[in-house]
Motif scaffolding. Structure first.
Motif, mmCIF file in Angstrom:
data_model
loop_
_atom_site.group_PDB
_atom_site.id
_atom_site.type_symbol
_atom_site.label_atom_id
_atom_site.label_comp_id
_atom_site.label_asym_id
_atom_site.label_seq_id
_atom_site.Cartn_x
_atom_site.Cartn_y
_atom_site.Cartn_z
ATOM 1 N N GLU A 148 30.366 27.438 40.146
ATOM 2 C CA GLU A 148 30.819 26.549 39.072
ATOM 3 C C GLU A 148 29.976 26.677 37.808
ATOM 4 N N ILE A 149 28.662 26.715 37.946
ATOM 5 C CA ILE A 149 27.799 26.837 36.774
ATOM 6 C C ILE A 149 28.057 28.162 36.059
ATOM 7 N N ALA A 150 28.254 29.216 36.833
ATOM 8 C CA ALA A 150 28.555 30.519 36.235
ATOM 9 C C ALA A 150 29.888 30.481 35.493
ATOM 10 N N HIS B 77 41.815 41.207 46.962
ATOM 11 C CA HIS B 77 42.280 40.446 45.796
ATOM 12 C C HIS B 77 41.354 40.418 44.584
ATOM 13 N N VAL B 78 40.063 40.659 44.741
ATOM 14 C CA VAL B 78 39.129 40.501 43.626
ATOM 15 C C VAL B 78 39.103 41.764 42.769
ATOM 16 N N ASP B 79 39.267 41.584 41.469
ATOM 17 C CA ASP B 79 39.294 42.705 40.535
ATOM 18 C C ASP B 79 37.944 42.969 39.881
ATOM 19 N N ALA B 80 37.142 41.940 39.710
ATOM 20 C CA ALA B 80 35.847 42.093 39.035
ATOM 21 C C ALA B 80 34.888 41.040 39.560
ATOM 22 N N GLN B 81 33.586 41.375 39.513
ATOM 23 C CA GLN B 81 32.556 40.429 39.911
ATOM 24 C C GLN B 81 31.540 40.317 38.780
ATOM 25 N N ILE B 82 31.067 39.084 38.547
ATOM 26 C CA ILE B 82 30.150 38.793 37.455
ATOM 27 C C ILE B 82 28.932 38.081 37.995
ATOM 28 N N GLY C 174 42.758 35.939 29.502
ATOM 29 C CA GLY C 174 42.116 35.036 30.449
ATOM 30 C C GLY C 174 41.991 35.653 31.827
ATOM 31 N N ALA C 175 41.754 34.809 32.830
ATOM 32 C CA ALA C 175 41.509 35.319 34.175
ATOM 33 C C ALA C 175 41.592 34.181 35.177
ATOM 34 N N ILE C 176 41.542 34.546 36.438
ATOM 35 C CA ILE C 176 41.443 33.596 37.548
ATOM 36 C C ILE C 176 40.009 33.675 38.060
ATOM 37 N N LEU C 177 39.277 32.582 37.962
ATOM 38 C CA LEU C 177 37.855 32.554 38.298
ATOM 39 C C LEU C 177 37.631 31.906 39.653
ATOM 40 N N LEU D 253 35.242 37.067 40.615
ATOM 41 C CA LEU D 253 34.350 36.350 41.523
ATOM 42 C C LEU D 253 32.943 36.351 40.951
ATOM 43 N N PHE D 254 32.297 35.203 40.938
ATOM 44 C CA PHE D 254 30.894 35.131 40.519
ATOM 45 C C PHE D 254 30.030 35.434 41.735
#
Length: 249
Positions: free
Chosen positions: A143-145, A127-132, A108-111, A87-88
């Motif tokens: 989207e831009i991220a 469900h979210v594994d990482a945040q950026i 890869g990943a699911i963004l 998740l951004f």
């Protein structure tokens, strides 16, 4: 590698994926990108994906159920390969060169590209594994991220850049000890009364490389002293580098 992107605006990605040098990575399949419109997984005539926040306040919140349905469809399409869900978000880890290099060799990943005030926290927790994060500012959506991550990853793939060694001279690259890149010049030799530094015209390779190293050190010290401190702590600055810093600053 494959990136699945959950978004309310898949049309934003078409020109991005078809333009510039990084399009080679997408066209060749080195970086596979699949777009998923979240509204396709919402119910009702209006395909609603957001609702008012509990507790009141401005804005809307993305609902957990459409996101969960979309994620289930992606998992099934990927044969449930365990791809991380990213998740951004402003609270995420800042996207830096080290993270990009890690993603560039990953499967890869699911963004997730959020919108509005954000996602229902229950979906994030489950469900979210990482945040950026791209930095200490807020965008209208993720989207831009997502494009920033894709672009950074794509340009590191073999054969994408014209010169294979190009990215080795990028700012923040370990090949440059994590420093910023030096200034660059091209023809004409004199432009609006300004000349090119004589070191670059000397034809003396060692002198040219010393000038470039000195400029990298000076620029980094002026604009990102934290990177100089990190290079010192890692023992990456030689005595000649320290002397150059003292002289140039």
């Amino acid at each position: 590698m494959r990136f699945d992107i959950v978004t309310l605006f898949p049309e934003l990605f078409a020109p991005f994926l078809e333009s510039g040098v990084t399009r080679r990575a997408y066209a060749s399949g080195q970086v596979e990108v699949r777009l998923w419109n979240l509204r396709d997984h919402a119910e009702g005539n209006y395909r609603r994906v957001d609702d008012r926040p509990f507790g009141g306040g401005p804005g809307m919140v993305m609902m957990a159920e459409p996101l969960a349905r979309c994620l289930a469809a992606i998992r099934a399409d990927r044969a449930d390969d365990g791809a991380p869900v990213v998740l951004f978000s402003p609270i995420g880890r800042p996207l830096d060169h080290g993270a990009v290099e890690a993603w560039s060799t990953s499967p890869g990943a699911i963004l997730l590209c959020g919108r509005y005030e954000g996602l229902d926290q229950r979906f994030i927790d489950r469900h979210v594994d990482a945040q950026i994060s791209l930095g200490d500012f807020v965008l209208s959506g993720g989207e831009i991220a997502a494009m920033a991550l894709l672009d950074a990853v794509a340009r590191l793939q073999p054969g994408v850049l014209h010169d294979e060694g190009s990215h080795q001279l990028d700012s923040f690259n370990p090949a440059l000890d994590g420093l910023l890149d030096c200034p660059h010049y091209t023809r004409p030799e004199v432009w609006e009364g300004q000349g090119v530094p004589e070191e670059l015209l000397s034809g003396h390779h060692a002198r040219i490389e010393r000038w470039r190293r000195d400029q990298r050190l000076a620029l980094t010290a002026r604009h990102r002293p934290d990177l100089i401190a990190a290079a010192r702590a890692a023992g990456r600055l030689a005595g000649e580098d320290e002397a150059a810093l003292a002289r140039l600053l």
